[in-house]
Design an enzyme around this catalytic site. Structure first.
Site, short mmCIF file in Angstrom:
data_model
loop_
_atom_site.label_atom_id
_atom_site.label_comp_id
_atom_site.label_asym_id
_atom_site.label_seq_id
_atom_site.Cartn_x
_atom_site.Cartn_y
_atom_site.Cartn_z
N SER A 25 27.21 16.34 33.74
CA SER A 25 28.15 16.85 34.73
C SER A 25 29.60 16.81 34.28
O SER A 25 29.93 16.39 33.17
CB SER A 25 28.04 16.11 36.06
OG SER A 25 28.55 14.78 35.93
N TYR A 58 27.60 21.18 35.56
CA TYR A 58 27.75 21.25 37.02
C TYR A 58 28.83 20.28 37.45
O TYR A 58 29.14 19.31 36.76
CB TYR A 58 26.42 20.95 37.73
CG TYR A 58 25.85 19.58 37.47
CD1 TYR A 58 26.11 18.52 38.32
CD2 TYR A 58 25.06 19.35 36.36
CE1 TYR A 58 25.59 17.26 38.07
CE2 TYR A 58 24.53 18.10 36.10
CZ TYR A 58 24.80 17.06 36.96
OH TYR A 58 24.29 15.81 36.71
N GLY A 73 27.98 13.13 29.80
CA GLY A 73 26.72 13.40 29.15
C GLY A 73 26.93 14.11 27.82
O GLY A 73 27.95 13.94 27.15
#
Length: 126
Positions: A25, A58, A73
């Site tokens: 994200s 996202y 990430g």
């Protein structure tokens, strides 16, 4: 037929965190998300102005007024703290909707506070 148009963007935000081991994200200051009209968990495109890399992830909501832009990430390999980024979303519009659509544009200061907002991009001249 639907046309895919720019829905909103946050222009020239500064990456404040790059957290490789955080669950995917991009955390975005909640105030910036609200002004731009980005929903939590919405797909976002991130264009790194500093290094030219582009990626999709996202959005997750960061603390309001914190200035946070945290690339998380695997995407953390695509941005470093201090990089300038553009964060954008797109939407699908009918012809009638597309004819009247205006994107929500948020221009960030270097501390990720809001410089100004707009609903059109200036004409580029030669």
């Amino acid at each position: 037929m639907l046309s895919r148009l720019l829905k909103c963007k946050i222009h020239r935000a500064v990456v404040t965190h790059a957290e490789l081991h955080y669950e995917g994200s991009c955390a975005i200051d909640g105030v910036l998300m609200d002004l731009a009209g980005i929903r939590e968990y919405e797909e976002i495109h991130v264009w790194n102005v500093t290094n030219g890399k582009r990626f999709t992830t996202y959005a997750i909501r960061g603390e309001d007024n914190s200035g946070i832009i945290s690339v998380n990430g695997g995407a953390a390999h695509q941005a470093d703290v201090g990089d300038l980024v553009i964060i954008a979303t797109f939407g699908d519009f009918t012809e009638a909707e597309a004819n009247v659509h205006k994107p929500r544009l948020v221009y960030a200061n270097p501390d990720n506070t809001v410089n100004h907002t707009a609903n059109c991009i200036p004409v580029q001249v030669a």
